[in-house]
Design an enzyme around this catalytic site. Structure first.
Site, PDB file in Angstrom:
ATOM      1  N   LYS A 172     -13.437   2.366   5.708  1.00  0.00           N
ATOM      2  CA  LYS A 172     -13.815   1.695   6.962  1.00  0.00           C
ATOM      3  C   LYS A 172     -15.189   2.169   7.469  1.00  0.00           C
ATOM      4  O   LYS A 172     -15.727   3.185   6.992  1.00  0.00           O
ATOM      5  CB  LYS A 172     -12.712   1.941   8.004  1.00  0.00           C
ATOM      6  CG  LYS A 172     -11.384   1.239   7.674  1.00  0.00           C
ATOM      7  CD  LYS A 172     -10.401   1.433   8.819  1.00  0.00           C
ATOM      8  CE  LYS A 172      -9.126   0.649   8.623  1.00  0.00           C
ATOM      9  NZ  LYS A 172      -8.218   0.778   9.801  1.00  0.00           N
TER      10      LYS A 172
ATOM     11  N   TYR B 120      -6.957  -9.421   9.702  1.00  0.00           N
ATOM     12  CA  TYR B 120      -6.021  -8.776  10.620  1.00  0.00           C
ATOM     13  C   TYR B 120      -5.244  -9.809  11.451  1.00  0.00           C
ATOM     14  O   TYR B 120      -4.793  -9.499  12.560  1.00  0.00           O
ATOM     15  CB  TYR B 120      -6.765  -7.806  11.531  1.00  0.00           C
ATOM     16  CG  TYR B 120      -7.125  -6.490  10.854  1.00  0.00           C
ATOM     17  CD1 TYR B 120      -6.129  -5.619  10.410  1.00  0.00           C
ATOM     18  CD2 TYR B 120      -8.445  -6.097  10.672  1.00  0.00           C
ATOM     19  CE1 TYR B 120      -6.437  -4.407   9.796  1.00  0.00           C
ATOM     20  CE2 TYR B 120      -8.764  -4.884  10.063  1.00  0.00           C
ATOM     21  CZ  TYR B 120      -7.758  -4.046   9.628  1.00  0.00           C
ATOM     22  OH  TYR B 120      -8.064  -2.839   9.024  1.00  0.00           O
TER      23      TYR B 120
ATOM     24  N   PHE C   4      -5.230  -4.245  20.939  1.00  0.00           N
ATOM     25  CA  PHE C   4      -6.279  -3.605  20.139  1.00  0.00           C
ATOM     26  C   PHE C   4      -6.996  -4.579  19.209  1.00  0.00           C
ATOM     27  O   PHE C   4      -7.928  -4.185  18.501  1.00  0.00           O
ATOM     28  CB  PHE C   4      -5.697  -2.421  19.344  1.00  0.00           C
ATOM     29  CG  PHE C   4      -4.645  -2.780  18.318  1.00  0.00           C
ATOM     30  CD1 PHE C   4      -4.995  -3.192  17.037  1.00  0.00           C
ATOM     31  CD2 PHE C   4      -3.294  -2.703  18.631  1.00  0.00           C
ATOM     32  CE1 PHE C   4      -4.037  -3.528  16.097  1.00  0.00           C
ATOM     33  CE2 PHE C   4      -2.324  -3.029  17.697  1.00  0.00           C
ATOM     34  CZ  PHE C   4      -2.702  -3.443  16.423  1.00  0.00           C
TER      35      PHE C   4
ATOM     36  N   ARG D 202      -0.298   4.506   0.472  1.00  0.00           N
ATOM     37  CA  ARG D 202       0.109   4.730   1.866  1.00  0.00           C
ATOM     38  C   ARG D 202       0.444   6.210   2.084  1.00  0.00           C
ATOM     39  O   ARG D 202       0.194   6.752   3.166  1.00  0.00           O
ATOM     40  CB  ARG D 202       1.329   3.851   2.221  1.00  0.00           C
ATOM     41  CG  ARG D 202       1.037   2.358   2.248  1.00  0.00           C
ATOM     42  CD  ARG D 202       0.119   1.928   3.362  1.00  0.00           C
ATOM     43  NE  ARG D 202       0.735   2.060   4.671  1.00  0.00           N
ATOM     44  CZ  ARG D 202       0.280   1.474   5.777  1.00  0.00           C
ATOM     45  NH1 ARG D 202      -0.805   0.692   5.723  1.00  0.00           N
ATOM     46  NH2 ARG D 202       0.862   1.647   6.924  1.00  0.00           N
TER      47      ARG D 202
ATOM     48  N   THR E  92      -1.020   5.823  10.696  1.00  0.00           N
ATOM     49  CA  THR E  92      -2.119   5.085  11.354  1.00  0.00           C
ATOM     50  C   THR E  92      -2.876   5.985  12.329  1.00  0.00           C
ATOM     51  O   THR E  92      -4.108   5.998  12.353  1.00  0.00           O
ATOM     52  CB  THR E  92      -1.547   3.869  12.106  1.00  0.00           C
ATOM     53  OG1 THR E  92      -0.716   3.121  11.218  1.00  0.00           O
ATOM     54  CG2 THR E  92      -2.657   2.978  12.644  1.00  0.00           C
TER      55      THR E  92
ATOM     56  N   ARG F 152      -6.286  10.316   6.381  1.00  0.00           N
ATOM     57  CA  ARG F 152      -6.458  10.131   7.819  1.00  0.00           C
ATOM     58  C   ARG F 152      -6.350  11.450   8.586  1.00  0.00           C
ATOM     59  O   ARG F 152      -7.110  11.687   9.534  1.00  0.00           O
ATOM     60  CB  ARG F 152      -5.467   9.084   8.337  1.00  0.00           C
ATOM     61  CG  ARG F 152      -5.893   7.657   7.949  1.00  0.00           C
ATOM     62  CD  ARG F 152      -4.830   6.652   8.235  1.00  0.00           C
ATOM     63  NE  ARG F 152      -5.312   5.275   8.143  1.00  0.00           N
ATOM     64  CZ  ARG F 152      -4.505   4.218   8.177  1.00  0.00           C
ATOM     65  NH1 ARG F 152      -3.190   4.371   8.281  1.00  0.00           N
ATOM     66  NH2 ARG F 152      -5.011   2.999   8.090  1.00  0.00           N
TER      67      ARG F 152
ATOM     68  N   ASN G 213      -9.965   5.047  11.868  1.00  0.00           N
ATOM     69  CA  ASN G 213      -9.108   5.900  11.032  1.00  0.00           C
ATOM     70  C   ASN G 213      -9.452   5.855   9.544  1.00  0.00           C
ATOM     71  O   ASN G 213      -8.601   6.090   8.694  1.00  0.00           O
ATOM     72  CB  ASN G 213      -7.625   5.603  11.302  1.00  0.00           C
ATOM     73  CG  ASN G 213      -7.257   4.167  11.027  1.00  0.00           C
ATOM     74  OD1 ASN G 213      -8.101   3.368  10.622  1.00  0.00           O
ATOM     75  ND2 ASN G 213      -5.994   3.839  11.220  1.00  0.00           N
TER      76      ASN G 213
ATOM     77  N   HIS H 252      -8.095   1.889   4.926  1.00  0.00           N
ATOM     78  CA  HIS H 252      -6.986   0.928   4.993  1.00  0.00           C
ATOM     79  C   HIS H 252      -6.306   0.882   3.638  1.00  0.00           C
ATOM     80  O   HIS H 252      -6.981   0.922   2.614  1.00  0.00           O
ATOM     81  CB  HIS H 252      -7.525  -0.475   5.320  1.00  0.00           C
ATOM     82  CG  HIS H 252      -6.526  -1.574   5.056  1.00  0.00           C
ATOM     83  ND1 HIS H 252      -5.617  -1.967   6.009  1.00  0.00           N
ATOM     84  CD2 HIS H 252      -6.258  -2.304   3.934  1.00  0.00           C
ATOM     85  CE1 HIS H 252      -4.835  -2.921   5.483  1.00  0.00           C
ATOM     86  NE2 HIS H 252      -5.216  -3.143   4.237  1.00  0.00           N
TER      87      HIS H 252
HETATM   88  N1  UDP Z   1      -5.082   0.002  15.410  1.00  0.00           N
HETATM   89  C1  UDP Z   1      -5.578   0.402  16.647  1.00  0.00           C
HETATM   90  N2  UDP Z   1      -4.679   0.669  17.663  1.00  0.00           N
HETATM   91  C2  UDP Z   1      -3.333   0.516  17.505  1.00  0.00           C
HETATM   92  C3  UDP Z   1      -2.846   0.118  16.262  1.00  0.00           C
HETATM   93  C4  UDP Z   1      -3.742  -0.140  15.227  1.00  0.00           C
HETATM   94  O1  UDP Z   1      -6.782   0.546  16.830  1.00  0.00           O
HETATM   95  O2  UDP Z   1      -2.588   0.767  18.455  1.00  0.00           O
HETATM   96  C5  UDP Z   1      -6.037  -0.285  14.324  1.00  0.00           C
HETATM   97  C6  UDP Z   1      -6.157   0.838  13.298  1.00  0.00           C
HETATM   98  O3  UDP Z   1      -7.509   0.874  12.829  1.00  0.00           O
HETATM   99  C7  UDP Z   1      -5.204   0.379  12.200  1.00  0.00           C
HETATM  100  C8  UDP Z   1      -5.412  -1.142  12.229  1.00  0.00           C
HETATM  101  O4  UDP Z   1      -5.577  -1.442  13.614  1.00  0.00           O
HETATM  102  O5  UDP Z   1      -5.512   0.970  10.951  1.00  0.00           O
HETATM  103  C9  UDP Z   1      -4.268  -1.957  11.676  1.00  0.00           C
HETATM  104  O6  UDP Z   1      -3.067  -1.554  12.280  1.00  0.00           O
HETATM  105  P1  UDP Z   1      -1.730  -1.374  11.423  1.00  0.00           P
HETATM  106  O7  UDP Z   1      -0.593  -1.236  12.394  1.00  0.00           O
HETATM  107  O8  UDP Z   1      -1.647  -2.478  10.404  1.00  0.00           O
HETATM  108  O9  UDP Z   1      -1.928   0.040  10.734  1.00  0.00           O
HETATM  109  P2  UDP Z   1      -2.249   0.509   9.231  1.00  0.00           P
HETATM  110  O10 UDP Z   1      -1.465  -0.389   8.290  1.00  0.00           O
HETATM  111  O11 UDP Z   1      -3.754   0.386   9.059  1.00  0.00           O
HETATM  112  O12 UDP Z   1      -1.792   1.948   9.188  1.00  0.00           O
END
Ligand code: UDP
Length: 141
Positions: free
Chosen positions: A11, A51, A59, A87, A93, A104, A114, A117
């Site tokens: 990212k 997304y 967010f 993962r 996250t 992370r 973070n 992805h």
């Molecule tokens: N994100 C955020 N605030 C939140 C949840 C998610 O800024 O409360 C952002 C974060 O960069 C995250 C992305 O949105 O990686 C996608 O969210 P997801 O729940 O899909 O998490 P991931 O699969 O990336 O762990």
């Protein structure tokens, strides 16, 4: 276990801090083969589409702003059990909840910034790979 492909993004925060090599070294050390990779900048429509499941969440707007704010690395990673394996080394996250030793936990700046992805399922991986790569750009045997 089956050989799988998963989709990865390094990212904007990680690219800006010169962490492309650090993250790629972790991926290779964990047994992933990088079978496709490019440095790009997402357009607003790319980010909104990518997304799309988060549309309407508080967010979403800031996430689109952040993901389009600078260059990113998009990748296809191949390994046994690649989706779950990535993962696991990616971590939760929110880096505050991520296990020690994960990308992370060790590198991320915050919940939003973070660093990386990874697809959360095989079907997401197929969709996400298709957002950025033609089949001819993926070098898997
Ligand atoms: N994100 C955020 N605030 C939140 C949840 C998610 O800024 O409360 C952002 C974060 O960069 C995250 C992305 O949105 O990686 C996608 O969210 P997801 O729940 O899909 O998490 P991931 O699969 O990336 O762990």
């Amino acid at each position: 276990m089956a050989i799988e492909q998963t989709f990865s993004i390094i990212k904007p925060d990680a690219v800006a801090r010169n962490l492309i090599g650090t993250i790629n070294a972790r991926l290779e050390a964990a047994g992933f083969q990088i079978v496709a990779m490019k440095l790009i900048q997402m357009s607003r429509s790319d980010a909104e589409n990518f997304y799309g499941e988060h549309q309407g969440k508080p967010f979403f707007g800031p996430l689109v702003e952040y993901m389009t704010s600078g260059p990113i690395v998009v990748q296809v990673l191949q390994a046994e059990n690649a989706v779950l394996k990535y993962r696991e080394i990616l971590g939760a996250t929110n880096p505050e909840n991520a296990a020690a030793g994960t990308i992370r936990h060790d590198l991320a700046e915050s919940m939003s910034r973070n660093s990386a992805h990874g697809s959360d399922s095989l079907s997401s991986a197929a969709r996400e790979i298709g957002c950025f790569f033609e089949q001819s750009e993926i070098f898997s045997k």
